[in-house]
Design a protein around this motif. Structure first.
Motif, PDB file in Angstrom:
ATOM      1  N   ILE A  63      34.879  45.504  33.202  1.00 16.01           N
ATOM      2  CA  ILE A  63      36.248  44.628  33.101  1.00 16.01           C
ATOM      3  C   ILE A  63      36.991  44.923  34.444  1.00 16.01           C
ATOM      4  CG2 ILE A  63      37.656  46.325  32.426  1.00 16.01           C
ATOM      5  CD1 ILE A  63      37.777  42.834  31.245  1.00 16.01           C
ATOM      6  N   ASP A  64      36.694  46.154  35.496  1.00 14.74           N
ATOM      7  CA  ASP A  64      37.457  46.090  36.672  1.00 14.74           C
ATOM      8  C   ASP A  64      36.426  45.930  37.853  1.00 14.74           C
ATOM      9  OD1 ASP A  64      35.839  48.428  36.228  1.00 14.74           O
ATOM     10  OD2 ASP A  64      37.400  49.761  36.730  1.00 14.74           O
ATOM     11  N   THR A  65      35.297  45.346  37.617  1.00 14.93           N
ATOM     12  CA  THR A  65      34.362  44.851  38.772  1.00 14.93           C
ATOM     13  C   THR A  65      35.059  43.869  39.424  1.00 14.93           C
ATOM     14  OG1 THR A  65      32.409  45.806  37.379  1.00 14.93           O
ATOM     15  CG2 THR A  65      32.112  44.098  39.333  1.00 14.93           C
ATOM     16  N   ASP A  66      35.083  44.343  40.832  1.00 17.81           N
ATOM     17  CA  ASP A  66      35.839  43.185  41.924  1.00 17.81           C
ATOM     18  C   ASP A  66      34.504  42.261  42.154  1.00 17.81           C
ATOM     19  OD1 ASP A  66      36.299  42.083  44.510  1.00 17.81           O
ATOM     20  OD2 ASP A  66      37.950  43.529  44.371  1.00 17.81           O
ATOM     21  N   ILE A  67      35.027  41.114  41.640  1.00 21.97           N
ATOM     22  CA  ILE A  67      33.879  39.879  41.836  1.00 21.97           C
ATOM     23  C   ILE A  67      33.457  39.561  43.432  1.00 21.97           C
ATOM     24  CG2 ILE A  67      33.596  37.451  41.493  1.00 21.97           C
ATOM     25  CD1 ILE A  67      33.558  39.347  38.907  1.00 21.97           C
ATOM     26  N   VAL A  68      34.653  39.859  44.322  1.00 21.43           N
ATOM     27  CA  VAL A  68      34.453  39.511  45.772  1.00 21.43           C
ATOM     28  C   VAL A  68      33.879  40.767  46.386  1.00 21.43           C
ATOM     29  CG1 VAL A  68      35.344  39.184  48.106  1.00 21.43           C
ATOM     30  CG2 VAL A  68      36.254  37.960  45.878  1.00 21.43           C
ATOM     31  N   SER A  69      34.071  42.000  46.435  1.00 18.19           N
ATOM     32  CA  SER A  69      33.449  42.779  47.178  1.00 18.19           C
ATOM     33  C   SER A  69      31.982  43.629  46.567  1.00 18.19           C
ATOM     34  CB  SER A  69      34.791  44.173  47.357  1.00 18.19           C
ATOM     35  OG  SER A  69      35.009  44.547  46.219  1.00 18.19           O
TER      36      SER A  69
END
Length: 300
Positions: A205-211
């Motif tokens: 749920i907290d995975t950064d989509i960009v980095s």
């Protein structure tokens, strides 16, 4: 930067554009036990109902209600593949939602995994060739490799300009090698830009989509459109089955086939956005891929 939770919120907006869900809040923190306490005692919380509890930062859980006595609700935790969380006081409770938070999370994950190959991540690295007879060097491509997009010789001094250089990448066993395709007269450093698949091994749920996933910010709406379309289509299929068994479809609220039409509109928008982003990448990096552009005229 947008997280997976942010994409869930965007998908919710697409799904719930003209509908409203009954809401409540937790009154006190909820552990993983079989009882929760609600603040407003929403009338929809009754035996047999489903609740979606959570937030775009904590995650979502689906809960089944066995019984209720005032504000105290006896429940079954972690339904439909979700996990029981320790939710904080005042966490939002959705009562009989059209789509649970956990359903939307899983649909967004599926959409990210299913992104087409003409959308990709881009990165830049460099490798040094020590001598003129040094035609290949080992490089690290931990996220995989699709194609070289650009390569230049870096300047050795103030008098030396960056020049395009012809290189390729080959994989031998488990190692990647950058190979010079032309003769150079001295030791050089090559700066190369390459394409590779999105990094989708871990999607929390907290995975950064960009980095973390390495998706450009301009693309983050695409998984949301795909997830919303798939959920709409699945929901209409379920309603059709319910109607076949004699149960009411509540056609006064949502007419038969409306969700199929909504799903098709979302799918068309998804395909349009994929095409736009694929063409943007092709234009930026000078890619010539005939398979990405359908023929207008018949070929036979």
């Amino acid at each position: 930067m947008p997280t997976l939770g942010d994409l869930v919120v965007k998908t919710k907006r697409l799904l719930h554009s003209n509908t409203r869900t009954e809401l409540d809040k937790l009154n006190g923190a909820a552990g993983t036990s079989g009882t929760i306490t609600v603040e407003h005692q929403a009338p929809g919380i009754r035996a047999g109902s489903y609740l979606s509890i959570g937030s775009p930062t904590e995650g979502y859980e689906t809960i089944y209600v066995y019984s209720r006595s005032g504000a105290t609700v006896t429940v079954e935790r972690g339904m439909d593949g979700s996990s029981a969380f320790n939710f904080a006081d005042d966490t939002l409770v959705e009562v009989e939602p059209r789509f649970t938070g956990h359903q939307i999370v899983e649909a967004v994950k599926d959409a990210i995994h299913a992104l087409p190959e003409n959308l990709f991540a881009v990165d830049t690295d460099s490798a040094s060739f020590a001598a003129t007879d040094d035609r290949s060097v080992s490089i690290t491509l931990s996220n995989g490799f699709t194609r070289i997009l650009n390569a230049v010789r870096t300047a050795r001094d103030s008098e030396d300009r960056k020049l395009s250089v012809n290189v390729s990448v080959r994989k031998y066993s488990t190692d990647y090698y950058l190979i010079l395709q032309e003769f150079v007269e001295k030791a050089i450093t090559v700066e190369y830009t390459y394409a590779y698949p999105f990094v989708t091994g871990t999607l929390n749920i907290d995975t950064d989509i960009v980095s973390t996933v390495k998706m450009d910010t301009s693309m983050v709406d695409i998984p949301c459109l795909a997830a919303a379309s798939a959920l709409m289509m699945a929901d209409e299929s379920l309603r059709s089955d319910t109607h076949a068994m004699g149960a009411s479809r509540d056609e006064g609220v949502v007419a038969s086939g409306d969700r199929i039409r909504q799903s098709m509109v979302l799918r068309q928008k998804y395909e349009q956005r994929v095409s736009e982003e694929a063409r943007r990448l092709m234009a930026k990096w000078g890619i010539r891929d005939q398979s990405a552009t359908p023929s207008i005229f018949p070929t036979a």
